[in-house]
Design an enzyme around this catalytic site. Structure first.
Site, short mmCIF file in Angstrom:
data_model
loop_
_atom_site.label_atom_id
_atom_site.label_comp_id
_atom_site.label_asym_id
_atom_site.label_seq_id
_atom_site.Cartn_x
_atom_site.Cartn_y
_atom_site.Cartn_z
N ASN A 58 -21.41 56.37 -46.09
CA ASN A 58 -20.55 55.19 -46.17
C ASN A 58 -19.27 55.57 -46.90
O ASN A 58 -19.09 56.71 -47.30
CB ASN A 58 -21.30 54.06 -46.89
CG ASN A 58 -21.72 54.48 -48.28
OD1 ASN A 58 -20.90 54.72 -49.15
ND2 ASN A 58 -23.02 54.62 -48.47
N ARG A 59 -18.38 54.61 -47.09
CA ARG A 59 -17.05 54.91 -47.60
C ARG A 59 -16.93 54.92 -49.13
O ARG A 59 -15.84 54.98 -49.66
CB ARG A 59 -16.04 53.88 -47.06
CG ARG A 59 -15.86 53.97 -45.57
CD ARG A 59 -14.77 53.01 -45.12
NE ARG A 59 -14.61 53.00 -43.68
CZ ARG A 59 -13.90 53.92 -43.00
NH1 ARG A 59 -13.29 54.89 -43.64
NH2 ARG A 59 -13.81 53.83 -41.69
#
Ligand code: CTP
Ligand code: CA
Length: 228
Positions: free
Chosen positions: A34-35
């Site tokens: 994920n970011r």
């Protein structure tokens, strides 16, 4: 920059902070993630250390310098993060779960690099649920331990975050609107709402992640019973 940090507010307290984003391998060269950059969790670990706490920072893949005088544990997957949180929570006064944990992982991890197949223009991945780390540790929570969660939401921020306080038996959740790129993943600044189990809430200014971290440290020192 120097910070007028909450000096010694957490002297003698043992704090466990998780940061970054888990990576869930698919094969030897690929993973799902994920970011999350880890910046918010690292800022909290630094602020807690400056405030006199004994800090363990469990870092899921963050590419950031290790804060001074903090014990760093590196993990990759949600399963490894769970193991490390369980090991460290038992003797902690406060757990702060700033890490973005993958909700699902690939059902199988290929031992060799997965190859394209000639006639398949699409492929389907099977994923299985990861354990909920906060729910797992909540089961062994002592009354004087404090657990802080994060909620990164793109919509219905406060309603979604409020549900997570109850579902995960949290004392406090830090609610973060990640639809706004000025304050979301990987940005330098943040703006959050601190939501308490009793329904109280306070919203910060748009400010540096370190300033948000300092506000959290002050709240923890003032609000909770371990301090009394
Ligand atoms: N969290 C956790 N274990 C998981 C997933 C999340 O401990 N398997 C923690 C996160 O570190 C965060 C909090 O739970 O502190 C909320 O995470 P979030 O992703 O917002 O909530 P979920 O319960 O995963 O719900 P959903 O993603 O479906 O909104
Ligand atoms: Ca999630």
């Amino acid at each position: 920059h120097t910070y007028e940090s909450p000096r010694q507010l957490l002297a003698g307290k043992r704090i466990v902070v998780t940061a970054g984003g888990t990576q869930e391998p698919l094969d030897p060269v690929r993973y799902l993630t994920n970011r999350s950059s880890g910046k918010m969790g690292y800022a909290i670990a630094e602020a807690a250390q400056v405030a006199g706490a004994d800090v363990t920072l469990i870092s899921a893949n963050a590419a950031l310098p290790t804060p001074s005088n903090v014990k760093l544990v590196r993990v990759q997957t949600a399963a490894e993060l769970l193991t490390s949180v369980q090991q460290n929570f038992a003797t902690a006064d406060i757990l702060i779960m700033a890490a973005a944990v993958a909700d699902y992982r690939p059902k199988t991890v290929a031992t060799q690099k997965i190859k394209k197949t000639a006639n398949n223009e699409t492929m389907t991945l099977q994923l299985v649920r990861n354990p909920d780390i906060l729910k797992t540790v909540a089961a062994s929570k002592e009354p004087n331990q404090v657990i802080v969660g994060f909620a990164a939401e793109t919509n219905d921020l406060l309603a979604n975050a409020t549900k997570k306080i109850a579902a995960k038996k949290l004392d406090l959740i830090v609610a973060n609107d990640v639809s706004n790129h000025q304050i979301g993943f990987n940005s330098e600044n943040n703006q959050v709402t601190f939501l308490f189990a009793n329904g109280e809430k306070t919203k910060t200014a748009l400010e540096s992640k370190r300033a948000v971290a300092n506000e959290l440290i002050t709240i923890l020192a003032n609000k909770f019973s371990f301090n009394e």
